[in-house]
Design an enzyme around this catalytic site. Structure first.
Site, PDB file in Angstrom:
ATOM      1  N   SER A   1       1.133  -1.222  -0.356  1.00  0.00           N
ATOM      2  CA  SER A   1       0.250  -0.013   0.220  1.00  0.00           C
ATOM      3  C   SER A   1       0.747   1.431   0.001  1.00  0.00           C
ATOM      4  CB  SER A   1      -0.806  -0.012   1.201  1.00  0.00           C
ATOM      5  OG  SER A   1      -0.555   0.163   2.930  1.00  0.00           O
ATOM      6  N   HIS A   2       2.274   1.506   0.105  1.00  0.00           N
ATOM      7  CA  HIS A   2       3.013   2.601   0.582  1.00  0.00           C
ATOM      8  C   HIS A   2       4.415   1.772  -0.680  1.00  0.00           C
ATOM      9  CE1 HIS A   2       0.199   3.871   3.057  1.00  0.00           C
ATOM     10  NE2 HIS A   2       0.343   4.783   2.981  1.00  0.00           N
TER      11      HIS A   2
ATOM     12  N   ASP B   1      -4.324   0.715   0.587  1.00  0.00           N
ATOM     13  CA  ASP B   1      -5.062  -0.816   0.378  1.00  0.00           C
ATOM     14  C   ASP B   1      -6.722  -0.576  -0.520  1.00  0.00           C
ATOM     15  OD1 ASP B   1      -2.868  -2.322   0.584  1.00  0.00           O
ATOM     16  OD2 ASP B   1      -3.916  -2.509   2.978  1.00  0.00           O
TER      17      ASP B   1
END
Ligand code: NDP
Ligand code: PYC
Length: 341
Positions: A48-49, A189
């Site tokens: 997600s990062h 997400d």
């Protein structure tokens, strides 16, 4: 073809991302720090990062919302308190600049606080605190983000996804590290699920009418996430808002207006890190050795998911075998790095 994978070494991926950051207005030092940070997230499975965020970084830099060349200003507030004004830049370079003075305060006082305000944090928190645990210190960090979470029982988004991360040394083992949003899921997400056309677990968020939904598009389009654990997570998220904005001078998640910068995605808020030197305590049985006793007990109890280990193992594996990226993703990154798009 576009779903096939290619493996990049950590070094190659850092170089590619660094070039993208430079192409989009970051100073060399900021570009390097962000590239290392984003590569670390991708490498260790914090997708997600990871590189998924590059488009957001680029759009934000191009919008003029964040200053990729900002030089942070450090202020020594008290024997145990350092404040940093990130000067509308990213939080990671501000932390890097204050790192040595902060560690000096932790080691001389036993405990110290670093508060970073006027800052953009667009990544995982664990890379910020893992190095402290690797050098024998305990660290706790929080950051607020943008209003995309409805407090328990409320109808309007107020809180950010507000993650908390904790890292501690464990004798003879990799550090214990956990790091997660105080919402049911990170906003990143939800975006990934929307792109992939996947629905989310029941109870993840609400739509624009406040009705519970598992549809990521409904959450992103006028809806919101909810805190994890009902009123409990909601109170923890509130604490993150208050400590981050209240101590750093940064914005609450609901306070900034980025509508004047179309494309902007990085929240302009605040981050805190509390550092503790455990060698000051423990009555002869120091925290790292006590931590190893606890980890052994957890293992014996059948707990096989102690936070930090999955990421640590993935990191080791990918440092040997490379980081898998979709070829379509790599093609896009290469085009961004060349300045073609
Ligand atoms: P997750 O829900 O994926 O939880 C991740 C953490 O929980 C890790 O520490 C992980 O350990 C541990 N963990 C995962 N599964 C288990 C399990 N089954 N049992 C025990 N421990 C487990 O995190 P989120 O999706 O909430 O957050 C992802 C990232 O997003 C974080 O890095 C966070 O900092 C970042 N974020 C950043 C924001 C910002 O404003 N900058 C806002 C919100 C989130 P391990 O690593 O070993 O797998
Ligand atoms: O994934 O929730 C998130 C997030 C918010 C800001 C940066 N990441």
């Amino acid at each position: 073809m576009s779903d096939a994978f290619e493996y990049s070494s950590e070094k190659e991926l850092i170089a590619l991302l660094e070039e993208i950051f430079v192409q989009n207005g970051c100073s060399d030092v900021v570009a390097r720090q962000l590239a290392e940070n984003c590569t670390g997230a991708e490498r260790d499975g914090s997708l997600s990062h990871g590189v998924f965020r590059i488009e957001g970084y680029v759009n934000t830099l191009r919008s003029g919302w964040v200053d990729g060349k900002a030089v942070p200003i450090i202020e020594d507030k008290a024997p145990g308190f350092i404040a940093v004004d990130a000067n509308n830049g990213f939080a990671q370079p501000a932390l890097a600049l204050a790192h040595d003075a902060f560690v000096e305060k932790i080691r001389s006082n036993g405990i110290a606080l670093l508060a970073i305000g006027n800052a953009h944090h667009f990544s995982s928190l664990w890379p910020d605190i893992l190095p402290f645990a690797e050098s024998g210190l305990v660290a706790l960090s929080m950051v607020n983000s943008f209003a995309c979470s409805v407090p328990h029982g409320a109808s309007t988004p107020v809180y950010g996804t507000n993650p908390i991360a904790f890292a501690a040394p464990v004798e003879g083992q990799p550090p214990l590290v956990f790091d997660f949003a105080t919402t049911t899921m990170a906003n990143g997400d939800v975006q990934i699920a929307a792109k992939e056309g996947r629905s989310l677990p029941a109870g993840t968020g609400v739509d624009r009418n406040g009705e519970l939904t598992n549809n990521p598009d409904a959450i992103l389009d006028g809806g919101a996430l909810v805190p994890f654990g009902g009123h409990k997570g909601s109170a923890i998220s509130l604490m993150v808002e208050l400590l981050t904005a209240g101590l750093s001078g940064g914005n609450f998640s609901f306070e900034f207006d980025w509508s004047t910068h179309p494309g902007a995605e990085t929240p302009k808020t605040g981050q805190i890190i509390i550092g503790i030197d455990p060698s000051f305590g423990g009555l002869g049985r120091g925290l790292p050795s006590r931590a190893s006793v606890l980890m052994k007990m957890l293992e014996d109890a059948g707990f096989d998911a102690r936070p930090g280990l999955r990421r640590h193992r993935l990191c080791a594996e990918r440092r040997t075998h490379g980081i898998p990226l979709k070829i379509s993703q790599l093609t896009r990154l290469r085009a961004l790095a060349s300045g073609a798009i």
